[in-house]
Design a protein around this motif. Structure first.
Motif, PDB file in Angstrom:
ATOM      1  N   ALA A  70       0.841  -1.206   0.000  1.00  0.00           N
ATOM      2  CA  ALA A  70       0.000   0.000   0.000  1.00  0.00           C
ATOM      3  C   ALA A  70       0.874   1.253   0.000  1.00  0.00           C
ATOM      4  O   ALA A  70       0.579   2.230  -0.699  1.00  0.00           O
ATOM      5  CB  ALA A  70      -0.908  -0.010   1.229  1.00  0.00           C
ATOM      6  N   ARG A  72       3.874   1.478  -1.262  1.00  0.00           N
ATOM      7  CA  ARG A  72       4.443   1.604  -2.621  1.00  0.00           C
ATOM      8  C   ARG A  72       3.422   2.225  -3.554  1.00  0.00           C
ATOM      9  O   ARG A  72       3.743   3.058  -4.395  1.00  0.00           O
ATOM     10  CB  ARG A  72       4.858   0.225  -3.155  1.00  0.00           C
ATOM     11  N   GLU A  73       2.135   1.830  -3.372  1.00  0.00           N
ATOM     12  CA  GLU A  73       1.077   2.381  -4.237  1.00  0.00           C
ATOM     13  C   GLU A  73       0.923   3.890  -4.029  1.00  0.00           C
ATOM     14  O   GLU A  73       0.620   4.625  -4.954  1.00  0.00           O
ATOM     15  CB  GLU A  73      -0.258   1.697  -3.939  1.00  0.00           C
ATOM     16  N   VAL A  76       3.178   5.458  -6.270  1.00  0.00           N
ATOM     17  CA  VAL A  76       2.723   5.377  -7.675  1.00  0.00           C
ATOM     18  C   VAL A  76       1.774   6.529  -7.953  1.00  0.00           C
ATOM     19  O   VAL A  76       1.883   7.230  -8.962  1.00  0.00           O
ATOM     20  CB  VAL A  76       1.999   4.032  -7.969  1.00  0.00           C
ATOM     21  N   ARG A 124      -1.092   2.699 -14.925  1.00  0.00           N
ATOM     22  CA  ARG A 124      -0.756   1.819 -13.794  1.00  0.00           C
ATOM     23  C   ARG A 124      -1.686   2.106 -12.605  1.00  0.00           C
ATOM     24  O   ARG A 124      -2.210   1.189 -11.975  1.00  0.00           O
ATOM     25  CB  ARG A 124       0.724   2.047 -13.414  1.00  0.00           C
ATOM     26  N   GLY A 125      -1.898   3.419 -12.333  1.00  0.00           N
ATOM     27  CA  GLY A 125      -2.782   3.789 -11.225  1.00  0.00           C
ATOM     28  C   GLY A 125      -4.205   3.316 -11.482  1.00  0.00           C
ATOM     29  O   GLY A 125      -4.890   2.838 -10.569  1.00  0.00           O
ATOM     30  N   LEU A 128      -4.423  -0.351 -10.680  1.00  0.00           N
ATOM     31  CA  LEU A 128      -4.408  -0.589  -9.228  1.00  0.00           C
ATOM     32  C   LEU A 128      -5.788  -0.354  -8.620  1.00  0.00           C
ATOM     33  O   LEU A 128      -6.276  -1.151  -7.823  1.00  0.00           O
ATOM     34  CB  LEU A 128      -3.422   0.366  -8.539  1.00  0.00           C
ATOM     35  N   CYS A 129      -6.423   0.766  -9.020  1.00  0.00           N
ATOM     36  CA  CYS A 129      -7.726   1.110  -8.427  1.00  0.00           C
ATOM     37  C   CYS A 129      -8.790   0.087  -8.831  1.00  0.00           C
ATOM     38  O   CYS A 129      -9.610  -0.327  -8.005  1.00  0.00           O
ATOM     39  CB  CYS A 129      -8.157   2.508  -8.853  1.00  0.00           C
ATOM     40  N   HIS A 132      -8.353  -2.937  -6.758  1.00  0.00           N
ATOM     41  CA  HIS A 132      -8.837  -2.758  -5.384  1.00  0.00           C
ATOM     42  C   HIS A 132     -10.352  -2.927  -5.303  1.00  0.00           C
ATOM     43  O   HIS A 132     -10.868  -3.632  -4.440  1.00  0.00           O
ATOM     44  CB  HIS A 132      -8.475  -1.362  -4.859  1.00  0.00           C
ATOM     45  N   VAL A 198      -6.477   4.853  -1.362  1.00  0.00           N
ATOM     46  CA  VAL A 198      -5.623   5.007  -2.556  1.00  0.00           C
ATOM     47  C   VAL A 198      -6.497   5.312  -3.781  1.00  0.00           C
ATOM     48  O   VAL A 198      -6.196   6.185  -4.587  1.00  0.00           O
ATOM     49  CB  VAL A 198      -4.784   3.717  -2.778  1.00  0.00           C
ATOM     50  N   THR A 199      -7.629   4.592  -3.888  1.00  0.00           N
ATOM     51  CA  THR A 199      -8.529   4.784  -5.043  1.00  0.00           C
ATOM     52  C   THR A 199      -9.084   6.208  -5.062  1.00  0.00           C
ATOM     53  O   THR A 199      -9.084   6.871  -6.108  1.00  0.00           O
ATOM     54  CB  THR A 199      -9.693   3.762  -4.973  1.00  0.00           C
TER      55      THR A 199
END
Ligand SMILES: Nc1ncnc2c1ncn2[C@@H]1O[C@H](COP(=O)(O)OP(=O)(O)OP(=O)(O)O)[C@@H](O)[C@H]1O
Ligand SMILES: [Mg+2]
Length: 235
Positions: A70, A72-73, A76, A124-125, A128-129, A132, A198-199
């Motif tokens: 998390a 590391r994200e 990002v 990339r982001g 990831l979202c 999630h 993060v999202t």
């Protein structure tokens, strides 16, 4: 130390943490494996206390691992490189295969508009979202329940593209809904509580937003709104 320098120092420490955690966890894992071998040599590997400690340690390590992930994200989403891309293509080529491998016990029902859904976002982001939100839908559903995923132009005619993920699972309890997007808020035993934080941060920095509607006992719908890349985003 001024506030800016202070914040920079905290960020520097946070940047070091995932790497330090990873090295620590790798070392710990090797030591446990060696201990296993040693006990096996003496026929003691089935000792109950040892099995229980290993299982507890394993859970703790898994959480620390996810915490490192998390963090590391977070870095990002600090360094975004927005580019135009077809969101439908990303779903088909990256997200559907990821889901089939990671959540093979659940069925993902996918629907998409026929024209390309070109958005302006960091790829990339975005991945990831989506991961999630889909992982939450799976975690909130019982085994092999169907999760729905769709991509379409927003209905009210704005130039936004919306990805919708729906599950028919447990829904989000009221006390979690109140603090849903705050970091470290989790209703699950092994949850870190960073996925939706993060999202939200990513969608905000992308010029879009995330909305979640949930009814305890009935299920949850998450909508991610992305800015279309000019008129090309209309589908
Ligand atoms: N689809 C869903 N169904 C039921 N509960 C959900 C759903 N999505 C989110 N939640 C609730 O919201 C909490 C926060 O979700 P979030 O993704 O931020 O953290 P997490 O999944 O617990 O941990 P992490 O994503 O960091 O591994 C979850 O722990 C869960 O209680
Ligand atoms: Mg999550």
């Amino acid at each position: 130390m001024g506030e800016k320098a202070h914040n920079e120092t905290i960020l520097d420490i946070a940047r070091l943490l995932p790497h330090t955690l990873k090295n620590f966890l790798t070392g710990l894992r090797l030591s446990i494996d060696e201990l296993h071998d040693l006990l096996a040599e003496h026929n003691l590997q089935d000792h109950t206390d040892f099995q229980v400690s290993c299982s507890e340690l394993g859970k703790g390590m898994e959480r620390l691992n996810r915490l490192g992930g998390a963090l590391r994200e977070l870095f990002v989403i600090e360094e975004l490189a927005p580019e135009p891309f077809d969101l439908g293509e990303l779903l088909r080529e990256q997200i559907l295969p990821w889901f089939a491998e990671k959540h093979s016990d659940h069925f993902l029902e996918y629907t998409a508009g026929s024209a390309p859904a070109t958005v302006l976002a960091d790829k990339r982001g975005t991945e990831l979202c989506l991961q999630h939100v889909l992982s939450n839908a799976v975690a909130g559903s019982s085994g092999n329940a169907t999760v729905s995923l769709s991509v379409a132009a927003e209905e009210n005619g704005t130039s936004r593209v919306v990805v919708t993920v729906t599950d028919r699972g447990s829904g989000i309890p009221g006390h979690i809904q109140e603090r849903l997007f705050q970091p470290f808020v989790s209703g699950w035993p092994n949850g870190v509580g960073m996925g939706l934080f993060v999202t939200k941060e990513f969608m905000h920095r992308t010029g879009g937003e995330v909305q979640i509607e949930s009814e305890p006992g009935k299920g949850t719908t998450a909508r991610l709104f992305f800015p279309a890349d000019g008129d090309a985003g209309k589908i």
